[in-house]
Design a protein around this motif. Sequence first.
Motif, PDB file in Angstrom:
ATOM      1  N   MET A 130      40.620  39.213  45.691  1.00  0.00           N
ATOM      2  CA  MET A 130      39.791  37.887  45.750  1.00  0.00           C
ATOM      3  C   MET A 130      40.271  36.440  46.357  1.00  0.00           C
ATOM      4  SD  MET A 130      36.991  38.456  43.250  1.00  0.00           S
ATOM      5  CE  MET A 130      36.598  37.147  43.194  1.00  0.00           C
ATOM      6  N   ASN A 164      32.256  41.017  45.105  1.00  0.00           N
ATOM      7  CA  ASN A 164      32.749  41.002  44.512  1.00  0.00           C
ATOM      8  C   ASN A 164      31.962  41.007  43.088  1.00  0.00           C
ATOM      9  OD1 ASN A 164      35.616  40.693  44.667  1.00  0.00           O
ATOM     10  ND2 ASN A 164      34.716  38.435  45.990  1.00  0.00           N
ATOM     11  N   SER A 195      36.463  41.616  39.119  1.00  0.00           N
ATOM     12  CA  SER A 195      36.603  42.830  40.311  1.00  0.00           C
ATOM     13  C   SER A 195      36.009  42.419  41.610  1.00  0.00           C
ATOM     14  CB  SER A 195      36.543  44.397  39.253  1.00  0.00           C
ATOM     15  OG  SER A 195      37.303  44.074  38.092  1.00  0.00           O
ATOM     16  N   SER A 196      36.706  43.387  42.420  1.00  0.00           N
ATOM     17  CA  SER A 196      36.172  44.085  43.183  1.00  0.00           C
ATOM     18  C   SER A 196      34.521  44.953  43.201  1.00  0.00           C
ATOM     19  CB  SER A 196      36.952  44.466  44.366  1.00  0.00           C
ATOM     20  OG  SER A 196      36.808  46.169  44.264  1.00  0.00           O
ATOM     21  N   ARG A 209      43.202  41.773  39.446  1.00  0.00           N
ATOM     22  CA  ARG A 209      41.992  41.885  39.280  1.00  0.00           C
ATOM     23  C   ARG A 209      41.773  40.287  37.690  1.00  0.00           C
ATOM     24  NH1 ARG A 209      39.878  47.913  37.951  1.00  0.00           N
ATOM     25  NH2 ARG A 209      38.231  47.584  37.142  1.00  0.00           N
TER      26      ARG A 209
END
Length: 340
Positions: free
Chosen positions: A2, A242, A255-256, A330
């Motif tokens: 991110m 994401n 999160s991704s 995350r």
Amino acid sequence: MMENGSNLLEIRDLSVEYRTRRGVARGVDSVFLNLPENKTLGLAGESGCGKSTLGRAIMRLVPYPGEIINGDILFHVKEDIITKHTRVDSGLVNIMELDEPQMRALRGKEIAYIFQDPMTSLNPMITIGTHFIEIMKAHDPLIEEEEAIMTAKGILQSLGISPERVSDYPHQFSGGMRQRVMIGLGLALKPKLLIADEPTTSLDVIVEAQILEEIAALKEEYNLTMILITHNLGVLAQTADNIAIMYTSRVMELSSAIDLFEEPLHPYAQALLQSVPDVTQPEKQLQWIPGAPPDLVNPIPGCMYNPRCPHAMEICRTDVPPLVKVQDGRLVACHLYPGE
Ligand SMILES: Nc1ncnc2c1ncn2[C@@H]1O[C@H](COP(=O)(O)OP(=O)(O)OP(=O)(O)O)[C@@H](O)[C@H]1O
Ligand SMILES: [Mg+2]
């Protein structure tokens, strides 16, 4: 992850309230989100969790009786926007501080929104070409109609609609085509950010897959940053970089997409993923989440997911868990993860 790259949009502590006759409902509750440039953020969660409210708040278009009561929405304007009535200088702007003429200059031009219900957004009385002309003229009165039609034809073509159909009316299109037209209109002014609210939900799976592919191609072509709102996690598996999982107006996990699908951390995210059918494991029992989200007008103390959560602890019934950074950057809002 991110933090890498620059953010086109940063949302800080955003809250929206709907004042209803039954009482006040928080439609969005203390949401923090960063939107890295040229990436797609998926917004997922059960019906009523606040996805559309959050999306519309970014445009300052929360419908009555909703009101943004707190927060900052920071947006990077790349080039000065100058219209007949106002201007917005390039640089970081706080959308919450713009006046209405500035907001109108930003909408469509920098941020486009594709509404959840395409039927109500197209005018049955005018052709598709005229829709494009109106949108483009609203931002640049000097634009030639011919130029607008050329743009319309190019966009329709990349969405798999014959360019000649600019002179057709909305009712002459199928549902999937109308949805494509809506996406095309959103792109008419070449926005930086496209917010698409359930763009494929009413369509059959084949058309849905086609449109998602077209959106992905357009995203590359137009260098778009996207927020894709859907309750369908399968859609996000194909499209999102994401994913933010929302529950009762709050972000529970960010999160991704890869991390989330590999190992969801929040118990709600885990439950949500278990309710998605997996074609590679048809014998796997689908899990549904027992219970229902609490009424937003009568919120419960602590984590709003605690009555449904198999891991609920004492603290979950008293303290709202903040969204904190856990493993590998995350973000999770859950007392099971105390944060780094
Ligand atoms: N006009 C309104 N008046 C009162 N409350 C509203 C209004 N619109 C939304 N809400 C409340 O705000 C909450 C969030 O609604 P929102 O439409 O953002 O959810 P959503 O996640 O987009 O749901 P869906 O998946 O069904 O589109 C809901 O619980 C709803 O009850
Ligand atoms: Mg919605």
